[in-house]
Scaffold this motif. Structure first.
Motif, PDB file in Angstrom:
ATOM      1  N   ASN A  72      89.160  27.864  76.715  1.00 57.86           N
ATOM      2  CA  ASN A  72      88.811  28.802  77.781  1.00 57.86           C
ATOM      3  C   ASN A  72      87.609  28.224  78.518  1.00 57.86           C
ATOM      4  OD1 ASN A  72      90.758  30.656  77.137  1.00 57.86           O
ATOM      5  ND2 ASN A  72      89.370  32.179  76.300  1.00 57.86           N
ATOM      6  N   TRP A  96      87.640  33.446  84.120  1.00 56.79           N
ATOM      7  CA  TRP A  96      87.951  32.509  83.043  1.00 56.79           C
ATOM      8  C   TRP A  96      89.426  32.114  83.080  1.00 56.79           C
ATOM      9  CZ3 TRP A  96      84.587  30.515  79.379  1.00 56.79           C
ATOM     10  CH2 TRP A  96      83.291  31.047  79.392  1.00 56.79           C
ATOM     11  N   ASN A  97      89.679  30.845  82.765  1.00 55.67           N
ATOM     12  CA  ASN A  97      91.038  30.327  82.613  1.00 55.67           C
ATOM     13  C   ASN A  97      91.232  29.833  81.194  1.00 55.67           C
ATOM     14  OD1 ASN A  97      92.074  30.740  85.183  1.00 55.67           O
ATOM     15  ND2 ASN A  97      91.526  28.716  85.924  1.00 55.67           N
ATOM     16  N   THR A  98      92.431  30.007  80.699  1.00 54.97           N
ATOM     17  CA  THR A  98      92.835  29.405  79.431  1.00 54.97           C
ATOM     18  C   THR A  98      93.709  28.206  79.772  1.00 54.97           C
ATOM     19  OG1 THR A  98      92.739  31.486  78.212  1.00 54.97           O
ATOM     20  CG2 THR A  98      94.135  29.753  77.292  1.00 54.97           C
ATOM     21  N   GLY A 124      92.302  33.827  81.596  1.00 58.98           N
ATOM     22  CA  GLY A 124      91.530  33.701  80.368  1.00 58.98           C
ATOM     23  C   GLY A 124      91.934  34.696  79.296  1.00 58.98           C
ATOM     24  N   TYR A 125      92.392  34.192  78.176  1.00 56.40           N
ATOM     25  CA  TYR A 125      92.819  35.016  77.052  1.00 56.40           C
ATOM     26  C   TYR A 125      91.598  35.669  76.419  1.00 56.40           C
ATOM     27  CZ  TYR A 125      95.109  36.257  72.667  1.00 56.40           C
ATOM     28  OH  TYR A 125      95.610  36.927  71.583  1.00 56.40           O
ATOM     29  N   TRP A 160      94.250  25.311  72.848  1.00 60.15           N
ATOM     30  CA  TRP A 160      93.800  25.853  74.130  1.00 60.15           C
ATOM     31  C   TRP A 160      92.273  25.769  74.221  1.00 60.15           C
ATOM     32  CZ3 TRP A 160      90.262  29.546  73.147  1.00 60.15           C
ATOM     33  CH2 TRP A 160      90.315  30.163  71.895  1.00 60.15           C
TER      34      TRP A 160
END
Length: 123
Positions: free
Chosen positions: A48, A77-79, A69-70, A46
């Motif tokens: 981010n 944020w996106n993962t 996002g993790y 992955w």
């Protein structure tokens, strides 16, 4: 895209730096001291990336590989699941968008210098 290609792409961006502030395997890419991407180099599944909040939701709705996002601000944020079927140019676009978001938040003089360098790299 594998971890070496990701690293090469990120470090090719003007004044980008690679750090490991959290632990020995979490790579954090920064510009002017601000994060634009992080991933795990030992378990590269992955990334981010920072994202405009409205676009972040749109990408999550459109692509199964994109999630909130993790361990990050879910709004910004996106993962991205790197094991999915996303085309590499699309991933590169999201990395560049993340970098630009950070650059656009910098003070004017630094921002203009970095954007000029980024444009010069395109030619």
């Amino acid at each position: 895209m594998d971890i070496l290609e990701l690293r090469e792409y990120c470090l090719a961006l003007p004044l980008a730096e690679e750090t490991t502030p959290f632990d020995e395997t979490t790579l954090v890419y920064k510009v002017a001291g601000k994060m634009f991407l992080l991933t795990d180099m030992a378990d590269f599944r992955w990334i981010n990336v920072k994202c405009d909040p409205d676009r972040a939701v749109e990408l999550r709705d459109r692509y199964a590989e994109v999630k909130e996002g993790y361990h990050m601000n879910k709004r910004h944020w996106n993962t991205v699941d790197m094991a999915g079927d996303l085309p590499e140019p699309l991933i590169r676009e999201w990395i560049l968008d993340s970098y630009r978001l950070v650059v656009n938040s910098l003070p004017r003089a630094k921002r203009e210098t970095l954007l000029r360098l980024l444009e010069e790299d395109k030619t």
